[in-house]
Each structure stands twice: as C-alpha cells, then as structure tokens.
Design a protein around this motif. Structure first.
Motif, short mmCIF file in Angstrom:
data_model
loop_
_atom_site.label_atom_id
_atom_site.label_comp_id
_atom_site.label_asym_id
_atom_site.label_seq_id
_atom_site.Cartn_x
_atom_site.Cartn_y
_atom_site.Cartn_z
N SER B 507 0.81 -1.28 -0.10
CA SER B 507 0.02 0.23 -0.11
C SER B 507 0.88 0.77 -0.25
CB SER B 507 -0.78 -0.12 1.31
OG SER B 507 -1.57 0.75 1.51
N SER B 508 0.79 2.33 -0.81
CA SER B 508 0.89 3.64 -0.44
C SER B 508 1.08 4.15 0.76
CB SER B 508 1.10 4.56 -1.67
OG SER B 508 -0.42 4.61 -1.96
N ILE B 509 -0.22 3.80 1.18
CA ILE B 509 0.71 5.13 2.83
C ILE B 509 1.26 4.14 3.67
CG2 ILE B 509 -2.23 5.36 2.85
CD1 ILE B 509 -2.92 2.85 5.27
N THR B 510 1.50 4.58 4.64
CA THR B 510 2.54 4.68 5.62
C THR B 510 2.30 4.48 6.89
OG1 THR B 510 3.53 6.55 6.65
CG2 THR B 510 4.53 6.05 4.09
N GLU B 511 3.10 3.75 8.04
CA GLU B 511 2.80 3.85 9.24
C GLU B 511 3.73 3.95 10.56
OE1 GLU B 511 1.27 0.39 11.06
OE2 GLU B 511 1.28 1.23 12.59
N GLN B 512 3.38 5.08 11.19
CA GLN B 512 4.74 5.80 12.15
C GLN B 512 3.84 5.15 13.71
OE1 GLN B 512 2.42 8.26 9.85
NE2 GLN B 512 3.80 7.24 8.70
N GLY B 513 3.41 4.28 13.76
CA GLY B 513 2.62 3.88 15.12
C GLY B 513 1.61 3.69 15.37
N GLN B 514 0.34 4.60 14.42
CA GLN B 514 -1.23 4.29 14.18
C GLN B 514 -1.68 3.08 14.10
OE1 GLN B 514 0.84 5.19 11.98
NE2 GLN B 514 -0.20 7.21 11.31
N GLY B 515 -0.90 2.16 12.98
CA GLY B 515 -1.82 0.92 12.76
C GLY B 515 -2.12 0.61 11.74
N SER B 516 -1.68 1.71 10.91
CA SER B 516 -1.96 1.86 9.18
C SER B 516 -1.55 -0.32 9.00
CB SER B 516 -0.43 2.46 8.69
OG SER B 516 -0.55 3.77 9.08
N ALA B 517 -0.83 -0.61 8.97
CA ALA B 517 -0.50 -2.01 8.11
C ALA B 517 -1.48 -2.40 9.01
CB ALA B 517 1.19 -2.77 8.93
N ALA B 518 -2.34 -2.92 10.29
CA ALA B 518 -2.82 -3.13 10.98
C ALA B 518 -4.11 -3.04 10.26
CB ALA B 518 -3.26 -3.02 12.51
N ILE B 519 -4.81 -2.15 9.65
CA ILE B 519 -6.13 -1.77 9.23
C ILE B 519 -5.70 -2.08 7.49
CG2 ILE B 519 -6.89 0.12 10.69
CD1 ILE B 519 -6.00 2.12 8.53
N ILE B 520 -4.72 -2.16 7.45
CA ILE B 520 -4.62 -2.49 5.68
C ILE B 520 -4.61 -3.72 5.41
CG2 ILE B 520 -3.27 -2.85 4.04
CD1 ILE B 520 -4.04 -0.20 3.18
N ALA B 521 -4.69 -4.71 6.66
CA ALA B 521 -4.17 -6.32 7.03
C ALA B 521 -5.88 -6.64 7.26
CB ALA B 521 -3.42 -6.59 7.70
N GLN B 522 -6.53 -5.67 7.70
CA GLN B 522 -7.98 -6.16 8.01
C GLN B 522 -8.81 -5.82 7.12
OE1 GLN B 522 -7.57 -3.46 12.38
NE2 GLN B 522 -9.35 -4.70 11.67
N VAL B 523 -8.55 -4.65 6.01
CA VAL B 523 -9.44 -4.79 5.10
C VAL B 523 -9.20 -5.99 3.72
CG1 VAL B 523 -10.03 -2.31 5.44
CG2 VAL B 523 -8.73 -3.23 3.81
N THR B 524 -7.80 -6.51 3.59
CA THR B 524 -7.47 -6.97 2.29
C THR B 524 -8.01 -8.48 2.76
OG1 THR B 524 -5.33 -5.18 2.45
CG2 THR B 524 -5.82 -7.86 1.06
#
Lengths: 289, 794
Positions: B507-524
């Motif tokens: 994904s083109s968004i980034t993570e700085q600790g807020q959980g971006s990776a987690a929500i990308i995994a959830q929706v995928t």
C-alpha cells in the motif's frame, strides 16, 4: 549530542579514589550519573576523566548508631524509598523521595550525588537543611563533617573540596514531639518543583517549639526561611501566626523569575505551601482535617 | 448507534475483520525491539553528518572558517551554504490556490544570511557523530547580528522592517471571508460577546527524532533515501527536483517510524542537505536529529491570537460568528505544504458545527524570525474549536442558558445533511445531536453537577466543559494538488496471492505507529476472504508500493484502506474465476471463506487457496488454453464527490482548579466521535485517546518559550513540558457511526479528532470552575502563572 571524549577510571577502594582525584584535578566523580551524564552529553561539562565510585562498598549502607541515622553516599533514591529504616528514622526523607524525578532516575541517582550536585531545585538538599544533617566527607587530610547549613554555598556550589569525596549523611533520629511536612508544586509528577518546602520541627504542649522551613527552587540554594519560622515558634500555627509568617517570608525569599513562574508568583506559592505544610504538621489540625 | 441508514459492517461474520478490535500484527516486532528505524541502520562506509546551526534568530554570515575543523580526526568533509547551493537548488513554499501567499527562496544550508535560531549553516561529515560534533566546535562562523522580528503584531505593522526586503512586508498571506450578513445579525442580537483567544506556539515532539540516510549508487546513478517520513512519494518528487535528478533515480524507503503527528511530512533543509551530501561524497550519509536540535528544527505549530465575537438572542439563537486571527510563522513558508494552511483552516472551520449563516473572518499569516511552523496534528482545529466553543459558552452565560441547551439549539440538525457551512466547506453526514446525546448518557451530567456543587461548599472549584467539533479527514486534491503541489491525494494498493496461498498487499500509505499496517491487513483479508494471519503488508517503499500520498491529514483509513479493499475485491474476483475454471463451476456460485473456496449455497469446502495457487503457478498446463490466471490486482482510490470527509464529535472535561496555586487537576475526559465505519475500534479508540493527550498537552503544558532576541529558551525535555501519564485523566471514548457513501467501507479519518476539541473543553471547564469568581481565561497553555494572573491580577 554525544559526550566529548573522556578517560574512565574505576578505583577499587575509597583510598584509591581519593588518590585518583588528587592526581587528576580535571576529573569528576561518577556515582549515579543522573546529572553528570546529561551535562556531558550536552557538552556543558568536559572533564578529563570520570572516576567511577559507583561500586565502592565503603560508600553503601543505611544504619542507625547511637540515635543517629547514617546514610552512605551511594544510597540510591530507590533504596531510600524502599527502606523501612528510613521510613521510621527519617519520615521527611521518606516523604520527599517519592517526589524525586521518576523510577528510572531514582534507581540510579544517589543521595551523595544529589547533595554534592547542590541543585537548588532538588528535594534532598532542602531535606538536609530541615533535618540539620551532618555531611561527612573524606579528603587527603582525613575525615571532616560539615553542617548542612554550611554545606550549600551557592548555585551548584558546596563546601566540598575539589579533592574530597562526600561519604555519608548523618541525621538525628526523631525526638519526642518531632513533626515533619513536605509538599512541592510541580507542573508534572517528577518534574523539578516550581516551589517546594521541606519542614521539620518539634511540637511541645500543642505549640511549635522548633521549626525549620527549608524551601527549594526559590533561589541559588535551598533556603531556610528563618524569619517566617520565628513567627510560628511558640504558637499552635493559628491563622494569625500563619499570616504573620507568610508576610515575613518576603524577608527570607527573593525568588528568581523563570519560565514556570515569576518571582511574585513563586513567593505567593511559597506562602501557600507555608500554610499547607505547617498546618499538616500540627497534630490538632491534622485531626480536624 | 447509527447516524444514518447506511449499512454498517457486520463484525460477526467469520470473513469480516472490518469493525473488529483485532491486535496489530507488528506489535510483537516493535515491542521486542525488532523494529527497523532509520536510526538502527548501519551501512558500509557510512558518514555521519552534524549540522552547525545558527545561534542567532537573524544575522548576516560574514565569514566561515573551517580550517581548524577540517583536519580533525574522522572528518571527511565540511560543506557550507555556498558550496551546497551548487548541488541543491532552493525552494519556495507557496501554493497557487492560496491566493497571494508569498515566501522567499530557502536553501538547504543558509547562504549569506540566517533567519532563525536553528537554521542549518554548515554540514560536518565524519566517521562518527561524536567526531563530527568535536569538529563542529572548531568551526568559526562570524555573524553580524540583525534585528529579529519576534512579535507577530509588530512584524505585521505597515512600517515593520521586512525579513525579506524583496517581498515588501512580513504578511505571507491574508484571507478574508464575509458570509451572510453579520452586521444585520449583530443588530438583531440581544447580546454580543467579544473575547481574545491566545494559543501558544508548540511543537510535535515525536518519540523518534527525524532521521535520514541517503546513499548514492554511482553505477546505477541512483539515490536511495531511508527516511522516517509520512509521504515517501512526495519526498521522491522533491528530492529529484532539487537535486536535478529524475524521479526514477530516487528511491525512498520508509520503514518503521516512531511517531509523526505531521512533523515528518515536510521538507527540511537538513534532510535535503543529506541527500545532496550523499551524492557529493559518494558515501552513505546519516543524519539523526538530537533532541536539542529537534526543538528548533522540527516544525512548530499554532501561535495564533484570535479576536472572536459572537451574537446571541435571548432565546438561545446564535446570530453570527466573527473572527480576526493572526499567526506568526517562521521566516519561510514551509515547503511544499506551506505555512498558510493552519490559518486557512481556522477560517474554514470556525463555527462550522453550528447552523449559523452569518460569518465574517480574517486571518493574517506573518513571517517571524522563529522556527518555521507548518501542519501538525489537527491543523487549525484546536484554534477554531476553542474560539467557537469558548464564544458559545460566553453567549450561554450571557443569557443564563445551560451550555448543553445552547448547543442543542444551534448545532446543525442530524437530518439536515448534506449541507454547507458559511465558509463553503461541505458536509455529507454528521451527527452532532446523536453525539451529544451519547455523551450525556456516558457522563451522568446530573451526578457531576451535584459533585461540583458539593465541592464548592468545601471551597473546592470544579468545572465541567463541553466542546463540539468538526474534523477534516480524507482530503482530496483540494488540499494541495489544486495548488500545484505534486502531493498525491489518491492512494493505491497491490494485492497478490503467492504460491503458498498467502496474501501480500503493498500500500502507498505509511505507518508511524498508529496501526496503518493493521487496518490494511484487515480490509484486505476481509475483501478476499482469508485469515488475517495470512496477509503480509508492505508499506513505505517507492520502488515496490503503488503511487500515493502516504499517511497524513487522517487519510490512511478512509483512502488508503479503501484502495486495499478494492484491490482485494478485484483479486477475489480473479481467484473465483480461476476456481470456477478449475472446479467447472461458475464464479457467482463460489465464495471464499477463511482461505478456502466454498460453494456459496452450501458452504461446502471445494479448494484451498494454496491448492488453487499451486495449479495457477506450477500446473497452468491443466487449465484451458484460453485462460490466464491473474493472481495480483491493483486498485487506486480517491473520494470524488466531497473534497473532504468531515467527521464530528463532542468532548467533555471535568477538572478541579486549585485557586490558591493555579494548578489544574484533570479528573475525567469523555469523547464521542463519528469517524464513519471504524475498521479497528481498538486502534480508533487509541488514536482518539492519543489525540486527546496531545490536545491536553496544548491545553496545560506545551509552549515554545522565546525571548526578545528570538532565542527558544526551553528547547529541552526538562523545560518543554509534554503531557505525561501521571497528569492524564481517564479518557472514555464512544462512537456514533455515520459512514461516508463515497467508499465501500465507509471509513472516515479518526487521527485528529481527539486533538481538535480537547483544549477547548478544558478551557471551558476551567471557566465553569471559576465562574463563581467572575473569571474567564481564554489563553492556553493554562499554566499556574496564567491562572493566578487571571485570579489575582498583576
């Protein structure tokens, strides 16, 4: 930032530490390092060597002998806080120590380091003044003792010689009627206080027979407010006496302006603490509360 | 509770991770110290750079003598502004849609003149940071000090000496707005209340300081930049432009980042210098800001003085809002997002939660010789919210109406959408009244008022404050793109099924600790129908992720996650086509449940994704000749109908003021917010709490203190007071859910809601506590000194 280069020496005995201190006049003693290391990293201090006395068993231990509590210099703040002996024999220190910084700092910082550093905003120098502590030092010429009121000579300055090591603090254990009070006003838990007050005294027949009010964060050193205390001697800290003491505090304190508070605000807060701390020390007012 | 009739995701289906508080996959790695922060990276032949920074707020550089430093141990190279200017071109931080916004060219290293204390002047490269610092002490820079502009009102005066003479004055930007008929509304008001609101300058204080490593590969003629950034593609574009390279010659890698809050989405001169230095030396160059230099080189924010006016009728109708705002930025408008956006937001947002058509506003953005300001968490929101909600409480008090009641009467009705605010911002669907109802149910107002009354009989001053707010999220191109900045407002995701049946999503968004990776995994996982554990997420690499904006302005969930969801749906379709071919079925008769293709009607398991992938990748010979499987799909997304997805909410604070000492003790904090469909309620709640804490920091503690010469005098963690756990109250969070119809998921942003309203309700609570004493304070931070001054004068 990174500390400038320095040499590191770790003596195996107090005698060796004293010898190293003499042979390295630009060295600094390293105990808990909680003030020294930040100063090095900010390049505010550039000693040639650090002499690490942090493992010298001769500088460790808390004991009571002949009515005097002896706290060796390397006693960590966390040890003070956890010590039942301190809670019993120096309740003021017990009350004050929980206000010193944060657990990580209390785990490393030492009582000897705090007194020798003589930060005017620190709690322990004020406690030493209020408790009329005796500070035992060792030098090339042997041992000597310095009364707390003679020890703190200026901003981060003490009567400790550059070739001397602070060995221990001695305090009389509480006598009949001894009372203590401690409060500080800090914006955040663990911060240096805007104003703090360590008080010790003796109540006899419902009146204050002795009172020492040691303020910190109000000047170049911790300061004994003798004029204010005098207004309360022989009284039961009634409202009128407290008011007189508050007024007299202006003769004791001339606090500096800084980022946290103006001089006038500091004096005002010192007065608030006077009323609160002294009231908390009076048995009948404690009951009323 | 629902704000409208849109479908809310069923959280109980085995295939759905949307709306479920599942733990973050990267937590174990980060908490076990296995993160990959830029500070951790050690590259062969790497040099460390230290920047000698200006000790003056404003001065001419007369001469620089590096001769003593150049020969010191470990020193590889020393570069001044004059040399750097030949390798990195200057920039000007303006956007064309902010009419009249002006700034001056800014260099990576100061040339001839320094403009703020902390501006980088000389770069020292050495084998270690300590050696570079040793050498820095031996560089002699002779300055001729110039008068500094340190006061926004003085700098804005017509006869003020301009910091940049070629610009004519110190007004970087001015905007005026006049909607409805404020004068007529004022004439029809029973009371008009005026008040000055003061907001101190503060900064972001990320746990990990800014850090950058750049390495130039001479053979490939390519620069790799490892940077703790929120927006890698923006960095790629700008580094290319100012180093005179093509974007294809730049790779930006952003792995783990220790907090950002907007601090890490801007172009910093030292970062640009690092990129140029890597190319100049042919060696990897590492820069990790230390805490001291972070305070004067990271962007600052706020620093507004706002004169506000409100009209009210005795029946509680608010008749108009009027504001005159001024803000002091730095000597340059920050590139490329500019330093005018916060002021612009204040104009856009003030009064926006109320159905009040009459609104007049002016803002002025003024150059100062202080650290540049730019976008920081909840840009402009706390200012607009504090002013609006402070004025509303003043109006309520003037007519003797309860603060709850005046809000009920004036907040935009929940059935009144879509609609627009007088400033022109458009609302798709908000839920102010539902949020207020929920808040009141949470906090038990009668019990609190009883406690407050009982406390007052003991001489204890407790107060309760409310603050309704709106929050800008999911920004489209209206933020930056239309102004000419190459900052993407769309985001993309590529999803692929690997040969073992697992999913990788980039994904083109980034993570700085807020959980971006987690929500990308959830929706995928949800979109495809696989177990969460079988999804691996790749973020932060311009070579491997789709093109996109990154994570800022509360857009990761609403835009980035929607792109991943769409990509997942596309891959699911491709998988079902392949499965139908293998199983001689039809795609519409099949479904995917937790990684297994099943018959849709009977749920009978037919084929695992691992088996399906085996056939696709290793035995395509068994498939029909005219069938080619496509087990990777890419989709992009940007909201089209609304320029922004506005969210809303309300916060409340209960606190105690020690009127003798001026100290404030926070007793409790409540938040009800509506971010549409929450993807991970746990992460949303923690975003809200973290945001509240940052807002409470602004309310009580945080302030960059400057002296009259433009020196920041509390640039350290002892004197700059960030909020700490010991002073924080319990923060209760609840939600109203009004999904946006612009996306399939319906998510809006949640990252800034907490910060938007926290200070406003604290200030209102303090004023409620002090009401019996006739005192009103509208200045933050509410330090003991500020409170005592208000109580006792002087």
């Amino acid at each position: 930032m990174k500390a400038p280069a320095f040499g590191y020496l770790r003596p195996a005995s107090l005698a060796e530490a004293l010898a190293l201190l003499q042979s390295h006049p630009d060295a600094k003693l390293l105990a808990g390092g909680q003030s020294l290391l930040p100063a090095l990293n900010l390049r505010l201090s550039q000693p040639s060597h650090l002499i690490d006395i942090g493992r010298l068993a001769e500088l460790c231990g808390i004991s009571v002998q002949q009515g005097r509590l002896r706290i060796a210099a390397l006693t960590r703040h966390a040890e003070l806080q956890a010590s039942p002996l301190i809670a019993q024999a120096a309740p003021l220190l017990h009350a004050a120590i929980q206000h010193v910084a944060h657990p990580a700092i209390r785990s490393r910082g030492t009582i000897g380091g705090s007194l020798a550093n003589a930060d005017p905003a620190a709690e322990l120098p004020a406690c030493a003044l209020a408790l009329q502590a005796r500070i035992d030092v060792l030098g090339p010429g042997g041992a000597r003792s310095i009364q707390a009121c003679d020890f703190f000579t200026g901003l981060f300055e003490t009567a400790l010689g550059s070739d001397e090591i602070l060995a221990a603090v001695e305090i009389d254990t509480p006598c009949e009627g001894a009372v203590f009070g401690f409060q500080e006003l800090a914006r955040r838990s663990g911060d240096y206080a805007i104003v703090g007050l360590a008080a010790a005294g003796r109540v006899e027949g419902g009146a204050l027979a002795e009172l020492r009010l040691a303020y910190f964060s109000v000047g170049a050193t911790a300061i004994l407010a003798t004029n204010a205390a005098a207004c309360l001697l022989g009284t039961a800290a009634d409202p009128a006496s407290l008011s007189r003491a508050e007024a007299a505090l202006a003769q004791d304190l001339d606090p500096p302006d800084d980022l946290q508070a103006s001089s006038a605000t500091r004096l005002h807060l010192a007065r608030v603490l006077l009323r609160r701390v002294v009231s908390s020390m009076m048995p009948q007012q404690r009951l009323a509360a | 509770m629902m704000g409208n009739d849109a479908v809310v995701w069923p959280a109980d289906l085995p295939n759905s991770y949307i709306g479920r508080a599942v733990p973050r996959a990267n937590l174990a790695r980060l908490t076990q110290g296995r993160g990959e922060y830029v500070s951790d990276l050690q590259l062969p032949r790497m040099l460390h750079v230290v920047f000698l920074r200006s000790p003056y707020a404003h001065a001419e550089i007369v001469s620089i003598d590096v001769s003593a430093a150049a020969g010191m141990p470990g020193v590889a190279r020393i570069v001044t502004g004059a040399e750097m200017a030949g390798h990195c071109t200057p920039w000007v931080g303006v956007l064309s849609h902010l009419k009249g916004l002006k700034s001056a060219p800014q260099h990576a290293l100061a040339v001839d003149r320094v403009h703020w204390q902390g501006e980088p002047v000389v770069a020292i490269l050495a084998a270690s940071r300590a050696q570079a610092e040793d050498a820095a002490e031996h560089i002699l820079v002779e300055y001729r000090e110039l008068p500094a502009q340190v006061d926004m009102f003085e700098a804005a005066a017509p006869d003020a000496r301009p910091i940049h003479p070629e610009l004519g004055d110190n007004i970087a930007f001015e905007r005026r707005l006049d909607a409805g008929d404020v004068d007529a509304a004022a004439a029809a008001s029973d009371h008009i209340l005026s008040r000055r609101f003061v907001f101190a300058r503060h900064t972001g204080v990320t746990l990990e300081a800014r850090a950058t490593i750049a390495e130039w590969n001479r053979a490939e003629q390519r620069l790799t930049v490892h940077m703790g950034s929120q927006a890698p593609h923006m960095i790629q574009n700008i580094v290319a432009r100012h180093l005179n390279l093509s974007e294809a010659q730049i790779r930006v890698i952003t792995h783990d980042v220790g907090g950002s809050f907007g601090i890490k989405v801007h172009i910093y001169p030292d970062d640009m210098a690092v990129c140029a230095l890597a190319r100049m030396t042919g060696r990897p160059v590492k820069f990790v800001a230390d805490r001291i230099e972070s305070f004067t080189s990271d962007i600052h924010a706020r620093d507004h003085v706002l004169d506000g006016r409100i009209g009210v009728r005795n029946d509680g109708t608010i008749t108009f809002f009027e504001i005159d705002d001024i803000t002091g930025i730095g000597p340059f408008s920050v590139y490329p997002r500019t330093s005018a956006v916060e002021a612009n937001q204040v104009v856009n947002l003030t009064g926006g939660q109320y159905a009040v058509p009459n609104y007049r506003a002016r803002t002025r953005v003024v150059f100062l010789n202080k650290t540049p300001t730019c976008q920081y968490r909840a840009v402009g929101h706390p200012i607009a919210c504090s002013a609006t909600e402070g004025l509303v409480d003043l109006a309520a008090r003037a007519i003797g109406m309860d603060p709850v009641e005046i809000r009920r009467r004036n907040l935009i009705r929940d059935d009144g959408y879509p609609c627009s605010a007088p400033s022109g911002i458009r609302f798709e669907a908000l839920s102010h009244h539902a949020a207020l109802d929920k808040l009141l149910a949470m906090m038990d107002l009668p019990a609190l008022r009883a406690d407050q009354a009982a406390a007052r009989t003991r001489g204890v001053y407790r107060g309760l404050g409310l603050a309704s707010f709106i929050e800008i999220t999911n920004p489209g191109p209206a933020f930056y793109g239309v102004g000419g900045a190459r900052i993407s407002s769309q985001d993309g995701a590529s999803v692929k099924l690997d040969a073992s049946g697992c999913i990788t999503v980039a994904s083109s968004i980034t993570e700085q600790g807020q959980g971006s990776a987690a929500i990308i995994a959830q929706v995928t996982a949800t979109a495809i129908g696989v177990k969460l554990e079988s999804v691996r997420v790749i973020l932060g690499d311009t070579d491997t992720t789709p093109y996109g904006g990154g994570t800022w302005a509360s857009r990761g969930a609403g835009i980035g996650a929607e792109a991943a969801f769409q990509a997942g749906r596309a891959l699911r379709e491709n998988i079902l086509k392949l499965a139908a071919t293998i199983l001689q079925s039809a795609p519409e008769n099949l479904d995917i449940h937790l990684g297994v293709v099943v018959d849709k009607l009977t749920n009978t398991e037919r084929l695992t994704l691992a088996e399906l992938a085996r056939i696709a990748y290793f035995r395509p010979d068994t498939l029909p000749q005219d069938f080619q499987s496509e087990l990777m799909a890419t989709r992009h997304f940007v909201p089209r109908e609304y320029g922004f997805a506005f969210t809303n909410g309300i916060q409340a604070s209960y606190l105690e003021v020690d009127t003798e000492t001026g100290f404030i003790r926070l007793l409790k904090h409540w938040v009800v917010e509506d971010c549409g469909q929450p993807i991970n309620p746990l992460l949303v709640d923690e975003q809200v709490r973290g945001g509240v804490v940052q807002g409470l920091g602004a309310a009580l503690f945080e302030r960059c203190h400057y002296d009259g010469q433009g020196q920041m005098i509390n640039a350290n963690m002892a004197d700059y007071l960030v909020p700490m756990a010991g002073e924080m109250p319990d923060i209760e969070v609840a939600h109203v859910i009004s999904p946006t119809r612009e996306s399939a998921i319906g998510a809006k942003g949640a990252g800034e809601a907490g910060t938007a309203g926290a200070a406003a309700c604290v200030a209102n609570a303090v004023n409620d506590a002090l009401a019996p004493l006739g005192v009103v304070i509208t200045e933050i931070p509410l330090s003991p000194e500020v409170v005592l001054r208000a109580l006792h004068g002087g």
